[in-house]
Write a protein that holds these residues in place. Structure first.
Motif, PDB file in Angstrom:
ATOM      1  N   UNK A 218      12.650  -6.390   2.903  1.00 27.74           N
ATOM      2  CA  UNK A 218      12.480  -7.295   4.030  1.00 27.74           C
ATOM      3  C   UNK A 218      11.063  -7.253   4.590  1.00 27.74           C
ATOM      4  N   UNK A 219      10.514  -6.047   4.694  1.00 30.36           N
ATOM      5  CA  UNK A 219       9.201  -5.897   5.327  1.00 30.36           C
ATOM      6  C   UNK A 219       8.041  -5.857   4.328  1.00 30.36           C
ATOM      7  N   UNK A 220       8.322  -6.177   3.068  1.00 32.61           N
ATOM      8  CA  UNK A 220       7.256  -6.278   2.071  1.00 32.61           C
ATOM      9  C   UNK A 220       6.567  -4.970   1.757  1.00 32.61           C
ATOM     10  N   UNK A 221       7.323  -3.880   1.792  1.00 34.36           N
ATOM     11  CA  UNK A 221       6.763  -2.558   1.495  1.00 34.36           C
ATOM     12  C   UNK A 221       6.796  -2.342  -0.021  1.00 34.36           C
ATOM     13  N   UNK A 222       5.637  -2.111  -0.612  1.00 34.54           N
ATOM     14  CA  UNK A 222       5.538  -1.995  -2.066  1.00 34.54           C
ATOM     15  C   UNK A 222       5.835  -0.595  -2.591  1.00 34.54           C
ATOM     16  N   UNK A 223       5.896   0.393  -1.733  1.00 37.11           N
ATOM     17  CA  UNK A 223       6.170   1.760  -2.183  1.00 37.11           C
ATOM     18  C   UNK A 223       7.551   1.819  -2.813  1.00 37.11           C
ATOM     19  N   UNK A 224       7.715   2.682  -3.807  1.00 38.05           N
ATOM     20  CA  UNK A 224       9.015   2.787  -4.475  1.00 38.05           C
ATOM     21  C   UNK A 224       9.767   4.053  -4.089  1.00 38.05           C
ATOM     22  N   UNK A 225       9.056   5.106  -3.727  1.00 37.78           N
ATOM     23  CA  UNK A 225       9.687   6.368  -3.361  1.00 37.78           C
ATOM     24  C   UNK A 225      10.361   6.246  -1.984  1.00 37.78           C
ATOM     25  N   UNK A 226      11.574   6.781  -1.854  1.00 36.23           N
ATOM     26  CA  UNK A 226      12.316   6.641  -0.592  1.00 36.23           C
ATOM     27  C   UNK A 226      11.604   7.318   0.571  1.00 36.23           C
ATOM     28  N   UNK A 227      11.037   8.493   0.333  1.00 38.25           N
ATOM     29  CA  UNK A 227      10.279   9.175   1.384  1.00 38.25           C
ATOM     30  C   UNK A 227       9.099   8.324   1.833  1.00 38.25           C
ATOM     31  N   UNK A 228       8.371   7.776   0.868  1.00 35.78           N
ATOM     32  CA  UNK A 228       7.231   6.917   1.182  1.00 35.78           C
ATOM     33  C   UNK A 228       7.647   5.668   1.934  1.00 35.78           C
TER      34      UNK A 228
END
Length: 313
Positions: A218-228
């Protein structure tokens, strides 16, 4: 190595990061050794699912794919991809039971074909489409021409921003599994053949990972790691530092208990799975686990409210 680090009290997210880096270097090396030179700037080797998130630790299998540059027609594709898969199998990475591997043409095709898939997943998703979307969103480019992967990644993000009505359908999967915590904070362990055990992946880990994944889309976050992703959600102001810290701690508790159980089963020669024996936990550990499960349930309610899941048919 994993057992030693775990016994020394190293957090699972750091162990996972180390294992992930080793896997990435190995995949990159195999890519150079096995794939023809004329392929290497015409495609991207991607890791998918938990491997793409960099969250596999002890129980690893193959989760990989290829994205080819439009117009490029790879010669002997089946032969080359078969050799790659067999090599991984020989060195200890069993084949994915769900067939999420580059020997499956579904996960080895051109940019345009992936874009067509994305449009289909978003416009009229069925159950399998939503699973494929989740798998593909958790990708990491590990070798080859990374710009090819970035083109598809940016296209996916753009499509989501233009079709926000898709998100509640995607997020609804967090309601798939019931919590192993019942009335009066009592553990519920009713799975056949698993008396006094709970499936921590289905009962807690999946909802946390998928909820964070849905918000990241939804927020366009490209990180794949859940912590990140959790840290990024805090950075953009979606959740407070306190809420983010609580989720991170919950993720750590769940993964630590799962890893401890898996290591014990490995020592005894028992098949590794996601079940935790309640009888093996001390009173303190049971209390800590209960608090973690309560946090997951609270997070699920937050996701239900955020995505209006009660209105999704």
């Amino acid at each position: 190595m994993i057992r030693t680090l775990h016994l020394k009290g190293v957090k699972t997210r750091y162990i996972a990061k180390l294992v992930s880096e080793m896997h990435k270097k190995m995949y990159a090396k195999l890519f150079k050794l096995i794939f023809p030179i004329e392929w290497q700037d015409k495609c991207t080797l991607i890791l998918l699912g938990s491997e793409g998130r960099g969250e596999q630790i002890l129980k690893t299998d193959q989760d990989n794919g290829l994205i080819f540059e439009d117009g490029f027609e790879p010669k002997d594709q089946d032969v080359i991809t078969q050799k790659f898969t067999e090599t991984l199998d020989k060195i200890g990475f069993p084949r994915c039971k769900g067939n999420v591997m580059l020997i499956n043409r579904k996960w080895a095709k051109s940019v345009q074909e992936y874009k067509e898939d994305i449009r289909k997943w978003i416009s009229s998703p069925d159950y399998d489409d939503l699973i494929d979307m989740a798998i593909f969103f958790d990708t990491f480019a590990v070798a080859g021409n990374v710009s090819i992967y970035k083109e598809v990644r940016h296209y996916l993000m753009d499509q989501i921003q233009n079709h926000k009505t898709f998100l509640p359908h995607f997020a609804r999967a967090i309601e798939t599994f019931e919590s192993p915590l019942g009335l009066f904070s009592r553990f519920v362990s009713g799975d056949k053949g698993h008396k006094d055990e709970i499936d921590i992946k289905k009962g807690a880990l999946f909802a946390l990972i998928h909820g964070v994944r849905s918000l990241s889309l939804e927020y366009g976050i490209h990180k794949t790691n859940t912590t990140g992703r959790i840290k990024a959600l805090n950075d953009i102001g979606y959740m407070s530092k306190k809420d983010a810290s609580e989720l991170l701690e919950t993720l750590e508790v769940i993964n630590t208990m799962r890893l401890h159980s898996q290591l014990e089963k490995r020592e005894k020669g028992i098949e590794i799975d996601n079940y935790i024996s309640l009888n093996s936990l001390s009173k303190l550990e049971r209390d800590i686990l209960k608090e973690a499960l309560k946090t997951v349930e609270s997070f699920k309610k937050r996701m239900s409210y955020h995505f209006h899941l009660n209105m999704v048919s």
